[in-house]
Design an enzyme around this catalytic site. Structure first.
Site, PDB file in Angstrom:
ATOM      1  N   ASP A 330      -0.777  -1.271  45.229  1.00  0.00           N
ATOM      2  CA  ASP A 330       0.063  -0.899  44.102  1.00  0.00           C
ATOM      3  C   ASP A 330       1.165   0.019  44.632  1.00  0.00           C
ATOM      4  O   ASP A 330       1.015   0.670  45.664  1.00  0.00           O
ATOM      5  CB  ASP A 330      -0.776  -0.199  43.018  1.00  0.00           C
ATOM      6  CG  ASP A 330      -0.088  -0.232  41.671  1.00  0.00           C
ATOM      7  OD1 ASP A 330       1.095  -0.597  41.603  1.00  0.00           O
ATOM      8  OD2 ASP A 330      -0.738   0.120  40.661  1.00  0.00           O
ATOM      9  N   GLU A 530       2.361   3.930  31.979  1.00  0.00           N
ATOM     10  CA  GLU A 530       1.638   4.651  33.028  1.00  0.00           C
ATOM     11  C   GLU A 530       1.424   6.131  32.658  1.00  0.00           C
ATOM     12  O   GLU A 530       1.212   6.464  31.500  1.00  0.00           O
ATOM     13  CB  GLU A 530       2.333   4.459  34.384  1.00  0.00           C
ATOM     14  CG  GLU A 530       2.359   2.968  34.760  1.00  0.00           C
ATOM     15  CD  GLU A 530       2.805   2.712  36.184  1.00  0.00           C
ATOM     16  OE1 GLU A 530       2.337   3.391  37.104  1.00  0.00           O
ATOM     17  OE2 GLU A 530       3.611   1.778  36.391  1.00  0.00           O
TER      18      GLU A 530
END
Ligand code: BGC
Ligand code: BGC
Length: 842
Positions: A330, A530
């Site tokens: 990621d 996020e």
């Protein structure tokens, strides 16, 4: 209020797990893993990859490997972001892949038309397959976050976020959504979507709760396979990864939804059995359905970052679960592994990460990885293994034969973006995802030929109803005109009502010219993504919506609330002030789907009954953040599985409105607002005589080198004016916060300021932890801006050049050092997502 109990069959279903794993491979009964953080592979389900290693394909991989130079091999394992790499560089470094992050788009424009995406796809493809330098020319894969439709591209169908899809509880529909999404990506020539997220969220403080289908592993494990199948086609059938399909990607492996306090990228403290049964539940079925890419997670498990966890990445995922694709990292996640940085991390690669996601760090990472292979820190065998895995996926997906993106069957069929057929699927998903929480007097569904008032700030706002990961990363600032094929909730209501001969008035603040029969008030959370969405508690912070609801009720007008949110929230006061209350989650571009549920048809018949049922338990208090079915002391306001149907006659009594949250959290992204330091930050002056905290609306530093006083800009005392008479600093200070994830995400400090005068000497901007003080010289910028109007500057956190370790303990997120002659006004200082404007100077 009626008590809603779970049905016995539901409880029985919840007791089971992992429907897709055959009984022969059921793991032995859970054993106690005494040493937290240590893996016992034998307790994990054992299965084989459904995709056989075909000899012809394996021979081709071996042949390619034999031809590749070590430079080409290293390039293959690196993925760069399109905002930081050119096609020429992809060619020069033989990069295996590119991605566009949530804020990256062709020509640096989040509104780039679809054709620009396709053109850029061609450029990267041509660059990667260019063999003029004597290389093998392996086509690069392009990955995109199509997490609720092809949400980065203007005009695409935007589906409800996963939390709503979980409430729909319709696996077949998930397959269809996967297929439609794939098609809307294929028109732009892109090969791979970073979806689905199969996190099983256990703490609703997490900012990514909306990306999760459910707190219940059962729904997630069923859906995981269905979405993968929808995107890729049925494994081992002719349609598998054919021209109608593309690569999916399950993420984030593993434990992303289980971090302590729901902190994004935090530490998951689950036992190994909980990790297996809850957080990893979706992986075995996804792999059985042909998943070929798994994204490693940012989180740690008992203190060890997943990007460096060989036990889980290799011994469990590959050896036990039979995963035979490749593991992608990621966004600079490798940089968080102990001893690593964004540009160097042999440890992650050796642990089983096959492809680094190195958006902006790729070039230095390439050089360092190459050196590590040459020095033996990374063995050639490990490099060959990772490259083989990537090549295998490229071969299985047909990338070598697919040809130039614009030559592929779906390429350029832009009429498919937001086509009527696709929007119909999204609209069905909206209808099925809505959960009716309250319906006193069976107010819903309404007669459409009535006089309707539509109120609330979210009523006519497609951006807000779509949430994060929409055109931009955070999804903020979108206008209705950014959704040429979308419909707001108000627009959906207006067409239903006018078609039936009723009348509708839109007024955000709830006033009206004609007294309505019913008022529909649409309100909820603002978009986020996020860690920007992490919260201290699930209290829905007061907005004008409550006042609107109360005022309408006081006038005797029945009220319907449509609540938009990415998590279940404490809204007792709003529920009390509503006659009917609908949890609508983040429905996306099809506002008409909400109208379908609120109204009867033109003949006054019920068109659709509410079938959505809570896939997340609803909080009784603002602090009910870890409210999960089956947990000891489970006491929700609305239990998992709850949801009324229109025939339900239950009547609510008043809910408790007096509860206060018991949790407090550190504010790590807002520092100065309306000229005041935002708690817990303090505004401090520092000169040769020491530090002075600013408390009142005028303050002088200890030796008199700088002073601060309140000033007016748009409102009275909404700003401060700082004047230097000597060498001194102005700073915002507090206990250390971790800004490493913000820096990794390329976030920026945004400063609203006005320069009155600039000193002849040096002025520096800095951030500080103990002993890591770092400066950006802004002297020239200040001189240039002196005497001009208000300015807004965004300075990237990464410009300060701090190490990841230093970034984990920032005590001063903003400091200004100057000398006699400087005078400046400051209104607001906060961290924001860099949507392209941020720089390394003012
Ligand atoms: C997110 C991933 C996403 C990636 C690429 C990361 O920050 O955690 O879910 O796929 O960025 O945008
Ligand atoms: C996101 C990316 C995004 C970036 C912002 C990351 O954490 O996942 O998709 O574009 O931050 O710069």
């Amino acid at each position: 209020m009626t008590k809603h109990l779970l049905s016995l069959s539901l409880l029985a279903a919840l007791a089971g797990c992992n429907g897709a794993v055959d009984t022969a491979s059921v793991p032995p009964p859970a054993m106690q893993s005494s040493e937290h953080g240590k893996i016992h592979p034998e307790i994990w389900p054992k299965q084989n990859s459904p995709i056989a290693r075909e000899p012809a394909r394996e021979a081709r991989i071996a042949m390619l490997l034999a031809k590749m130079t070590v430079e080409e091999k290293v390039g293959q394992v690196i993925q760069a972001d399109i905002a930081s790499v050119t096609p020429e560089e992809v060619k020069e470094y033989h990069l295996g892949s590119v991605l566009n992050g949530g804020n990256s788009a062709p020509n640096n424009d989040n509104h780039s038309p679809a054709i620009e995406w396709l053109k850029l796809a061609d450029k990267f493809w041509l660059a990667s397959t260019d063999t003029s330098d004597g290389g093998v020319g392996i086509p690069a894969l392009w990955g995109i976050d199509a997490v609720h439709g092809n949400n980065n591209v203007v005009g695409a169908t935007i589906f409800p976020h996963n939390i709503g899809l979980g409430a729909a509880n319709d696996p077949e529909l998930m397959r269809e959504i996967g297929t439609v999404t794939a098609r809307e990506i294929l028109v732009t020539g892109i090969d791979w979507t970073f979806a689905p997220t199969i996190a099983v969220v256990q703490n609703d403080r997490w900012g990514r709760t909306f990306e999760s289908f459910s707190e219940n592993p059962e729904i997630v494990s069923t859906y995981a396979g269905m979405v993968v199948e929808g995107v890729q086609g049925r494994v081992n059938s002719e349609q598998f990864l054919d021209n109608d399909h593309m690569l999916a990607n399950v993420k984030h492996f593993v434990g992303d939804g289980g971090t302590k306090d729901g902190i994004d990228q935090g530490d998951t403290l689950a036992t190994e059995e909980q990790l297996r049964d809850i957080h990893a539940a979706g992986y075995p079925p996804a792999i059985q359905h042909g998943a070929l890419v798994v994204m490693a997670s940012f989180n740690s498990w008992h203190g060890k970052k997943m990007h460096g966890h060989r036990g889980l990445l290799n011994d469990v995922l590959v050896e036990r679960m039979g995963f035979d694709g490749f593991v992608v990292g990621d966004w600079n996640g490798h940089g968080q592994v102990a001893g690593c940085s964004n540009v160097s991390c042999a440890a992650a690669f050796n642990a089983g990460l096959d492809m680094f996601m190195a958006p902006d760090s790729w070039k230095e990472l390439y050089k360092n990885t190459l050196a590590q292979v040459k020095s033996g820190e990374i063995s050639m065998a490990r490099l060959d293994e990772a490259v083989s895995r990537i090549l295998r996926v490229k071969l299985i997906s047909g990338l070598f034969e697919a040809g130039l993106p614009s030559s592929r069957p779906y390429a350029g069929k832009f009429e498919l973006l937001g086509s009527a057929e696709h929007r119909a699927v999204a609209r069905e998903a909206v209808r099925k995802s809505l959960v009716l929480l309250k319906n006193n007097e069976q107010l819903l569904p309404l007669a459409p030929n009535s006089t309707i008032l539509v109120a609330g700030s979210a009523a006519n706002n497609i951006g807000q109803q779509s949430g994060g990961w929409t055109l931009t990363w955070q999804g903020s600032g979108n206008k209705n005109s950014d959704f040429p094929n979308g419909e707001s909730i108000y627009q959906g209501i207006a067409s239903a009502v006018t078609a039936a001969g009723g009348s509708v008035e839109l007024n955000e603040s709830g006033e009206f010219s004609q007294r309505p029969d019913v008022a529909i008030v649409v309100f909820g959370e603002q978009p986020y993504a996020e860690f920007q969405g992490d919260v201290a508690d699930v209290d829905f912070k007061p907005e004008d919506s409550l006042a609107i609801l109360k005022s309408l009720q006081a006038q005797g007008i029945p009220t319907v609330s449509v609540f938009l949110s990415g998590r279940p929230m404490w809204v007792n006061p709003e529920i009390n002030a509503s006659d009917a209350f609908v949890a609508a989650w983040l429905p996306g571009s099809e506002g008409g789907g909400v109208a379908d549920m609120l109204f009867r048809d033109a003949q006054d018949k019920v068109q659709y009954d509410f079938s959505g049922r809570l896939s997340f338990s609803w909080p009784r208090t603002p602090s009910d953040v870890e409210l999960n079915l089956g947990k000891p002391g489970y006491d929700p306001l609305f239990a998992y599985g709850y949801g009324l149907s229109v025939t339900d006659t239950s009547v609510f009594s008043e809910l408790d409105e007096t509860l206060d949250p018991t949790i407090t959290a550190q504010n790590d992204s807002r520092y100065l607002f309306a000229g005041d330091a935002v708690q817990p930050w303090r505004l401090v002056l520092n000169d040769k005589a020491g530090e002075t905290q600013v408390t009142g609306n005028a303050q002088r530093s200890a030796a008199g080198s700088v002073n601060v006083k309140a000033a007016d800009y748009l409102a009275q005392e909404d700003t401060i004016e700082v004047t230097w008479q000597g060498d001194a600093q102005l700073l915002l200070q507090g206990s250390p916060v971790n800004l490493s994830r913000q820096s990794t995400a390329d976030m920026a400090i945004q400063i609203d300021y006005k320069v009155i005068s600039a000193s002849e000497g040096t002025t520096a901007l800095y951030i500080d932890c103990d002993g890591c003080d770092t400066n950006i010289d802004i002297s020239d910028d200040l001189k240039l801006k002196a005497g001009q109007d208000w300015q807004k500057a965004q300075i990237k956190l990464s410009c300060f050049g701090l190490s990841n370790d230093a970034l984990t303990r920032i005590k001063v997120p903003f400091g200004l050092r100057s000398s006699e002659g400087t005078a400046i006004q400051l209104k607001e200082i906060k961290l924001v997502s860099n949507e392209g404007a941020a720089r390394c100077s003012l």
